[in-house]
Design an enzyme around this catalytic site. Sequence first.
Site, PDB file in Angstrom:
ATOM      1  N   GLU A 123       0.844  -1.177   0.000  1.00  0.00           N
ATOM      2  CA  GLU A 123       0.000   0.000   0.000  1.00  0.00           C
ATOM      3  C   GLU A 123       0.891   1.243   0.000  1.00  0.00           C
ATOM      4  O   GLU A 123       1.925   1.272   0.659  1.00  0.00           O
ATOM      5  CB  GLU A 123      -0.915   0.038   1.245  1.00  0.00           C
ATOM      6  CG  GLU A 123      -2.078  -0.935   1.163  1.00  0.00           C
ATOM      7  CD  GLU A 123      -3.211  -0.615   2.144  1.00  0.00           C
ATOM      8  OE1 GLU A 123      -3.181   0.464   2.781  1.00  0.00           O
ATOM      9  OE2 GLU A 123      -4.116  -1.452   2.265  1.00  0.00           O
ATOM     10  N   HIS A 178      -4.150   6.921   0.177  1.00  0.00           N
ATOM     11  CA  HIS A 178      -3.467   5.631   0.241  1.00  0.00           C
ATOM     12  C   HIS A 178      -4.070   4.733  -0.815  1.00  0.00           C
ATOM     13  O   HIS A 178      -5.089   5.070  -1.418  1.00  0.00           O
ATOM     14  CB  HIS A 178      -3.495   5.028   1.648  1.00  0.00           C
ATOM     15  CG  HIS A 178      -4.793   4.416   2.069  1.00  0.00           C
ATOM     16  ND1 HIS A 178      -5.875   5.171   2.452  1.00  0.00           N
ATOM     17  CD2 HIS A 178      -5.175   3.114   2.184  1.00  0.00           C
ATOM     18  CE1 HIS A 178      -6.862   4.358   2.797  1.00  0.00           C
ATOM     19  NE2 HIS A 178      -6.475   3.093   2.643  1.00  0.00           N
ATOM     20  N   HIS A 201      -5.287   0.822  -2.286  1.00  0.00           N
ATOM     21  CA  HIS A 201      -5.695  -0.560  -2.060  1.00  0.00           C
ATOM     22  C   HIS A 201      -5.228  -1.337  -3.293  1.00  0.00           C
ATOM     23  O   HIS A 201      -5.868  -1.269  -4.340  1.00  0.00           O
ATOM     24  CB  HIS A 201      -7.220  -0.660  -1.893  1.00  0.00           C
ATOM     25  CG  HIS A 201      -7.705  -0.164  -0.557  1.00  0.00           C
ATOM     26  ND1 HIS A 201      -9.029  -0.131  -0.200  1.00  0.00           N
ATOM     27  CD2 HIS A 201      -7.011   0.282   0.531  1.00  0.00           C
ATOM     28  CE1 HIS A 201      -9.136   0.329   1.049  1.00  0.00           C
ATOM     29  NE2 HIS A 201      -7.935   0.595   1.492  1.00  0.00           N
ATOM     30  N   ASP A 256      -9.229   1.670   8.261  1.00  0.00           N
ATOM     31  CA  ASP A 256      -9.148   3.049   7.745  1.00  0.00           C
ATOM     32  C   ASP A 256     -10.100   3.954   8.520  1.00  0.00           C
ATOM     33  O   ASP A 256      -9.774   5.106   8.836  1.00  0.00           O
ATOM     34  CB  ASP A 256      -9.532   3.100   6.258  1.00  0.00           C
ATOM     35  CG  ASP A 256      -8.509   2.415   5.366  1.00  0.00           C
ATOM     36  OD1 ASP A 256      -7.342   2.307   5.775  1.00  0.00           O
ATOM     37  OD2 ASP A 256      -8.890   1.991   4.258  1.00  0.00           O
TER      38      ASP A 256
HETATM   39 ZN   LIG Z   1      -7.282   1.319   3.248  1.00  0.00          ZN
END
Ligand SMILES: [Zn+2]
Length: 142
Positions: free
Chosen positions: A32, A87, A89, A100
């Site tokens: 990630e 961020h 995935h 999250d």
């Molecule tokens: Zn996430």
Amino acid sequence: MSGSRHLRPEVRLPSAMASEILNHCQSVRPEEACGLVAADSKGEPVAIIPVTNALHSPVRYQMETREQFDAMKRLRREGWSLWAIFHSHPHSEPAPSPTDIRLAFYPDCHYLIAGLGTDPPVIRCFTIVDGKVSESPLRLIS
Ligand SMILES: [Zn+2]
């Protein structure tokens, strides 16, 4: 009206900055990716600041403390504000995970999630306040 969907105003992001986010996310895949998006004094997104994922994980992220500190220092120096936290995935849907949501400490900030599992990849935009998630339509502008 609990349970109703709240229609939030559209959020605009220059497409060059969206590409910058996606390129960075692809470059660290399968981990990630994460980072910050700064806004100028008018509240317009102005810079992408990638931050190392200290966990080097494909399913979790945590910003490297020193880099995050330096990024926030740079924001203050430039007179910018924190506009979004992004961020990626790498495989799953670009929607906030329970983690999250639990770790979303910035109610005034957009949360951008880049989903790399689709072709083309997509970025979605959320606000997370007290565990409540709202999505804003993200419009890429030139
Ligand atoms: Zn996430």
